[in-house]
Write an enzyme that holds these catalytic residues in place. Structure first.
Site, PDB file in Angstrom:
ATOM      1  N   LYS A   1      -4.342  -0.127  11.207  1.00  0.00           N
ATOM      2  CA  LYS A   1      -5.599  -0.354  12.433  1.00  0.00           C
ATOM      3  C   LYS A   1      -5.397  -0.173  13.769  1.00  0.00           C
ATOM      4  O   LYS A   1      -6.516  -0.265  14.675  1.00  0.00           O
ATOM      5  CB  LYS A   1      -6.587  -1.358  11.493  1.00  0.00           C
ATOM      6  CG  LYS A   1      -7.408  -1.348  10.569  1.00  0.00           C
ATOM      7  CD  LYS A   1      -8.192  -3.053   9.855  1.00  0.00           C
ATOM      8  CE  LYS A   1      -8.474  -3.203   8.581  1.00  0.00           C
ATOM      9  NZ  LYS A   1      -6.462  -3.085   7.647  1.00  0.00           N
TER      10      LYS A   1
ATOM     11  N   THR B   1       1.936   1.403   8.446  1.00  0.00           N
ATOM     12  CA  THR B   1       2.623   0.715   8.456  1.00  0.00           C
ATOM     13  C   THR B   1       1.417  -0.524   8.965  1.00  0.00           C
ATOM     14  O   THR B   1       0.002   0.068   8.917  1.00  0.00           O
ATOM     15  CB  THR B   1       3.488   0.842   9.315  1.00  0.00           C
ATOM     16  OG1 THR B   1       2.925   1.218  10.839  1.00  0.00           O
ATOM     17  CG2 THR B   1       4.280   1.856   9.364  1.00  0.00           C
TER      18      THR B   1
ATOM     19  N   ASP C   1      -8.661  -8.980  11.518  1.00  0.00           N
ATOM     20  CA  ASP C   1      -8.940  -7.781  10.716  1.00  0.00           C
ATOM     21  C   ASP C   1     -10.884  -7.081  10.320  1.00  0.00           C
ATOM     22  O   ASP C   1     -10.770  -6.180  10.569  1.00  0.00           O
ATOM     23  CB  ASP C   1      -8.784  -8.165   8.582  1.00  0.00           C
ATOM     24  CG  ASP C   1      -9.246  -7.366   8.060  1.00  0.00           C
ATOM     25  OD1 ASP C   1      -8.002  -5.860   8.230  1.00  0.00           O
ATOM     26  OD2 ASP C   1      -9.528  -6.808   6.879  1.00  0.00           O
TER      27      ASP C   1
ATOM     28  N   VAL D   1       0.837  -1.013   0.516  1.00  0.00           N
ATOM     29  CA  VAL D   1      -0.169   0.008  -0.129  1.00  0.00           C
ATOM     30  C   VAL D   1       0.568   1.289  -0.052  1.00  0.00           C
ATOM     31  O   VAL D   1       0.881   2.311  -0.511  1.00  0.00           O
ATOM     32  CB  VAL D   1      -1.362  -0.267   1.164  1.00  0.00           C
ATOM     33  CG1 VAL D   1      -1.819   1.150   1.326  1.00  0.00           C
ATOM     34  CG2 VAL D   1      -2.109  -1.226   0.983  1.00  0.00           C
TER      35      VAL D   1
ATOM     36  N   VAL E   1     -11.223   0.994   6.655  1.00  0.00           N
ATOM     37  CA  VAL E   1     -12.930  -0.141   6.619  1.00  0.00           C
ATOM     38  C   VAL E   1     -12.990   0.236   4.988  1.00  0.00           C
ATOM     39  O   VAL E   1     -13.342   1.757   5.003  1.00  0.00           O
ATOM     40  CB  VAL E   1     -13.567   0.726   8.050  1.00  0.00           C
ATOM     41  CG1 VAL E   1     -14.508  -0.688   7.577  1.00  0.00           C
ATOM     42  CG2 VAL E   1     -13.534   0.565   9.052  1.00  0.00           C
TER      43      VAL E   1
ATOM     44  N   LYS F   1     -11.997  -3.638  11.904  1.00  0.00           N
ATOM     45  CA  LYS F   1     -12.852  -3.405  11.161  1.00  0.00           C
ATOM     46  C   LYS F   1     -14.626  -2.240  11.733  1.00  0.00           C
ATOM     47  O   LYS F   1     -15.140  -1.628  11.560  1.00  0.00           O
ATOM     48  CB  LYS F   1     -13.663  -3.285   9.908  1.00  0.00           C
ATOM     49  CG  LYS F   1     -12.263  -3.193   8.894  1.00  0.00           C
ATOM     50  CD  LYS F   1     -12.589  -3.711   7.372  1.00  0.00           C
ATOM     51  CE  LYS F   1     -11.216  -3.882   6.945  1.00  0.00           C
ATOM     52  NZ  LYS F   1     -11.059  -4.426   5.248  1.00  0.00           N
TER      53      LYS F   1
ATOM     54  N   ALA G   1     -11.774   0.577   2.537  1.00  0.00           N
ATOM     55  CA  ALA G   1     -10.613   0.454   1.599  1.00  0.00           C
ATOM     56  C   ALA G   1     -10.688   1.724   0.820  1.00  0.00           C
ATOM     57  O   ALA G   1     -10.793   3.044   1.944  1.00  0.00           O
ATOM     58  CB  ALA G   1     -10.353  -0.720   0.635  1.00  0.00           C
TER      59      ALA G   1
ATOM     60  N   LEU H   1     -13.986   3.473  -0.139  1.00  0.00           N
ATOM     61  CA  LEU H   1     -15.200   3.244  -0.191  1.00  0.00           C
ATOM     62  C   LEU H   1     -14.887   4.619   1.711  1.00  0.00           C
ATOM     63  O   LEU H   1     -14.557   4.080   2.028  1.00  0.00           O
ATOM     64  CB  LEU H   1     -15.952   2.267   0.322  1.00  0.00           C
ATOM     65  CG  LEU H   1     -15.837   0.472  -0.866  1.00  0.00           C
ATOM     66  CD1 LEU H   1     -16.621  -0.542  -0.920  1.00  0.00           C
ATOM     67  CD2 LEU H   1     -16.636   1.228  -1.642  1.00  0.00           C
TER      68      LEU H   1
END
Length: 801
Positions: A559, A535, A659, A456, A589, A663, A591, A593
């Site tokens: 996160k 990171t 994950d 990323v 949360v 979120k 990506a 969107l």
């Protein structure tokens, strides 16, 4: 006739001296001119240093001999000047002291030497040049160090001298110096050579005064400090006078006045670019608006507090009378209303004298405790915005606050068109850049520090660098990546890191601590700072606090910060609020969107959100979308997801459900719920025996998952599919909600069942919308999508800075 004036930097033998001779020669052959010269280079400073050594009874001979052997002195008969200086220095050395009168006589030799050299060089070029000692022209009072011309006598002598010259003669006149009626040498103080030239232009009613310097003209700000500073083509005398009053280095107020009296234009030109037009200052009207920023750096702030004097008349008069008697000028003034407080700016070198004068005046008031204290702050500078209308001042002011620069004192002129602020000296350059970027419509510079350059982070860096020019053109935002760091090494460049960042980081990156980044930003006066955390480190998030405290806004795809303990989450928000920083994390949360934004806006609007449900993981979406409908084993589909880059390096990060759980917790906290991580109910898709083994071992044995998931798949009825969902439910008006992640069977005809590829889908149920949720759907995985979401946060934050 035109008057040409050349400053010390132009006359430096290692600088533009040859250009000066060429300019004078070309102009003298075409038109009538007179030339005014300053001392060469740093001659004035050197002479003053030798004088100081002599006064301290130190050995001044070595420095004086070095001065005499300067390259510009060769081939010129300067015996008279050097003998005169020798006698003065010996006398001062003997006495151990000197007067301002002696100092004027010493410093004047710099201009006398310069005038002789220029004259000789012109004569060698077949120019009919004549050396003119301005002590025979400019007659002054006896205020040594800052003498004032006696206009009537000086005008008469100047006109008489020039009338006696043959036609075609070019007079080379010494600047800076004059003489009393008793032939005692004086100097005209700060900017004295420019003042001499302006007086000469006035007395001779010249067509134009041309001041040749080392810059192209007058700029909207000091170009050495502000890279985006723009040259000003034209100024009105009044605007130039304001600039001069507020510290423009090229101008001085007393230089402008003689020109205004006779309506003589002043042109500022670059010695190296004589063919250009420079900046023209005249009586011709110019367009209204902000013209320039200027800085007064050699100043001090005097703070006067006298609570016991509140309501007493005449206090201000006593303050300024006491200062006036000492001939101390005051510039920026600000007065408090709640108590008798007064702050004002004076020359730094006279601050102590000002305080002593005030202490003497208010001696009795100190005794009665009506005056509390008088203090000096000499670590300040004044930034003046010439032409600033108060109706729009909120823009630069807010930009300063946003960059953690708090003005100490504020003042505007009666016309409301000039504003001055006092700031800490260490913040001057940064403040100047911040204000300039706001005012002059140039691209606002955003300085980015990017931590983490994995899939990323690396994609984000490339996206930013590839789109820099386009963003600057369309949005007037100049994105500068000044720092790139991984867990080991750091690469820094205040001008911006380029396309070869990976190689540069590998070859030139150095071990670092976070303070190295903060210190670098301060040392280079970088404004509009944003730190980006790409990171996944639960340790790095503790760096958020020093970053916030040192003026960085934050953007994160990590996160960890929002899923740490609720106490950490609350402390982070307090620090953001206290330091007026912002923190965007939309990609944590969904990506790219807009789930967090939508949730936050609904909540802030007072909408009662009752439930949030959906497929939160693009990785798990891809996995079960394909596994449910295709004749493939679970491990085969998982390997495809790994190859496409949809999973973390260790796929168990996705398959564990953690994950999705994180979120959910982030969304819960957006609704001001106080849930802790331990309260999230998570279904782990990895058998217990494989949860703790090495990643490499797990990746070699993916097929052990096949039997279990084949059995699950066999239980599906027609038109049923598997989806890994997260759900936030319960009474969300209370302090905590129910957070649950699980593998569920859903109808293939439902919104969740119809998902394709790696898309995510979120359903937000509210009291107003009832059984019809707000649905957000789109790509939920992949480095490009996530990086693009982070890039979006960068642009959102930049536009609001």
């Amino acid at each position: 006739m035109k008057i040409l004036k050349f400053g010390g930097k132009s006359l430096s033998f290692t600088g533009a001296f040859d250009h000066v001779i060429s300019i004078i020669k070309n102009r003298a052959q075409k038109e009538s001119i007179a030339v005014v010269v300053s001392a060469f280079g740093d001659t004035t400073d050197v002479l003053e240093k030798i004088l100081e050594q002599a006064a301290k009874q130190e050995n001044f001979t070595l420095l004086f001999e070095t001065f005499k052997k300067q390259p510009q002195h060769k081939g010129i008969d300067l015996t008279h000047e050097f003998d005169f200086l020798q006698k003065i220095f010996e006398g001062v050395h003997l006495l151990g002291d000197y007067s301002l009168k002696i100092k004027d006589s010493v410093l004047a030799q710099g201009e006398l030497i310069s005038g002789k050299i220029v004259t000789k060089k012109l004569q060698e070029q077949a120019i009919n040049a004549v050396f003119t000692d301005s002590r025979s022209l400019i007659i002054t009072d006896n205020t040594f160090g800052n003498a004032q011309p006696i206009a009537s006598v000086s005008r008469q002598k100047t006109i008489a001298h020039f009338s006696s010259l043959d036609k075609g003669t070019t007079a080379v006149v010494t600047g800076f110096i004059g003489a009393t009626l008793h032939n005692e040498t004086t100097t005209l103080g700060r900017n004295g050579s420019n003042y001499s030239a302006a007086l000469l232009a006035n007395y001779l009613e010249a067509e134009e005064l041309q001041n040749y310097t080392h810059v192209d003209g007058i700029f909207t700000a000091n170009p050495d400090w502000v890279s985006d500073a723009q040259k000003i083509e034209r100024l009105h005398f009044n605007e130039a006078n304001e600039l001069a009053n507020f510290g423009a280095s090229i101008l001085h107020a007393k230089t402008i006045v003689p020109l205004i009296e006779k309506n003589i234009p002043l042109r500022i030109l670059n010695t190296f670019k004589p063919e250009e037009n420079g900046t023209l200052i005249s009586s011709e009207p110019t367009l209204s608006g902000i013209k320039s920023l200027s800085v007064l750096a050699d100043v001090a702030l005097i703070n006067f507090e006298g609570r016991g004097l509140l309501g007493k008349a005449g206090v201000d008069a006593r303050i300024f009378t006491a200062l006036s008697e000492k001939n101390i000028s005051v510039s920026v003034i600000s007065q408090g209303s709640s108590e008798r407080g007064l702050g004002f700016i004076v020359e730094k070198g006279r601050a102590t004298e000002a305080v002593l004068a005030l202490e003497k005046e208010f001696e009795t008031d100190f005794y009665t405790r009506d005056v509390n204290h008088i203090s000096i702050d000499d670590e300040v500078a004044v930034i003046s915005i010439i032409g600033q209308d108060l109706s729009t001042f909120h823009k630069p002011y807010n930009a300063l606050i946003q960059n953690k620069i708090i003005p100490i004192l504020f003042n505007n002129t009666v016309t409301g068109r000039n504003v001055s602020i006092v700031v800490k000296k260490e913040a001057t350059k940064k403040a100047l850049n911040v204000i300039h970027g706001q005012i002059f419509g140039v691209s606002k510079k955003i300085n980015l520090a990017i931590f983490g350059h994995g899939s990323v982070g690396g994609t984000l860096i490339d996206q930013i660098l590839q789109n820099t020019e386009n963003i600057e053109t369309k949005k007037q935002l100049k994105l500068v990546v000044f720092a790139i760091a991984n867990s080991r090494n750091l690469l820094l460049n205040e001008k911006g890191i380029g396309q070869e960042w990976e190689n540069e980081l590998s070859d030139n990156g150095k071990p670092y601590e976070l303070q190295d980044v903060i210190r670098f930003a301060k040392e280079h006066h970088l404004e509009n700072l944003i730190a980006i955390d790409n990171t996944s480190s639960a340790v790095f998030i503790h760096n958020y606090f020093p970053l916030i405290e040192n003026g960085f806004d934050l953007i994160s795809s990590n996160k960890a910060a929002n899923t740490n303990t609720f106490d950490f989450y609350r402390q982070l928000r307090k620090s953001l609020k206290k330091n007026q920083r912002r923190y965007l994390y939309e990609t944590t949360v969904g990506a790219g969107l807009p789930l967090i934004d939508t949730t936050r806006l609904l909540h802030l609007s007072g909408e009662n959100i009752t439930r949030i449900k959906g497929v939160f993981s693009g990785t798990l979406s891809y996995l079960f979308n394909h596994f449910s409908t295709e004749d493939k084993s679970f491990s085969t589909v998982l390997k495809e997801a790994i190859e496409k880059g949809f999973t973390e390096p260790d796929p168990r990060e996705d398959l564990s459900g953690n994950d999705v759980g994180r979120k959910l917790l982030i969304l819960a906290r957006e609704l001001e719920l106080e849930n802790e991580w331990e309260e999230v109910q998570i279904e782990n898709l990895i058998p217990q025996a494989f949860q703790s083994i090495e990643t490499s071992d797990f990746l070699r044995n993916l097929d052990v998952l096949d039997a279990h998931y084949a059995a699950v798949k066999e239980t599906l009825q027609p038109h049923e599919v598997l989806r890994y969902i997260g759900e936030l439910s319960g009474d969300l008006q209370k302090s905590k909600g129910i957070l649950e992640t699980k593998l569920a069977v859903v109808s293939a005809d439902s919104a969740l069942g119809q998902l394709k590829g790696s898309d995510s889908l979120f359903e937000i149920y509210t009291e107003s919308y009832g059984d019809h949720p707000i649905t957000i759907q789109g790509a939920g995985a992949g480095a490009k999508v996530t990086a693009r979401g982070v890039f979006g946060d960068v642009l959102r934050l930049s536009e609001k800075q």
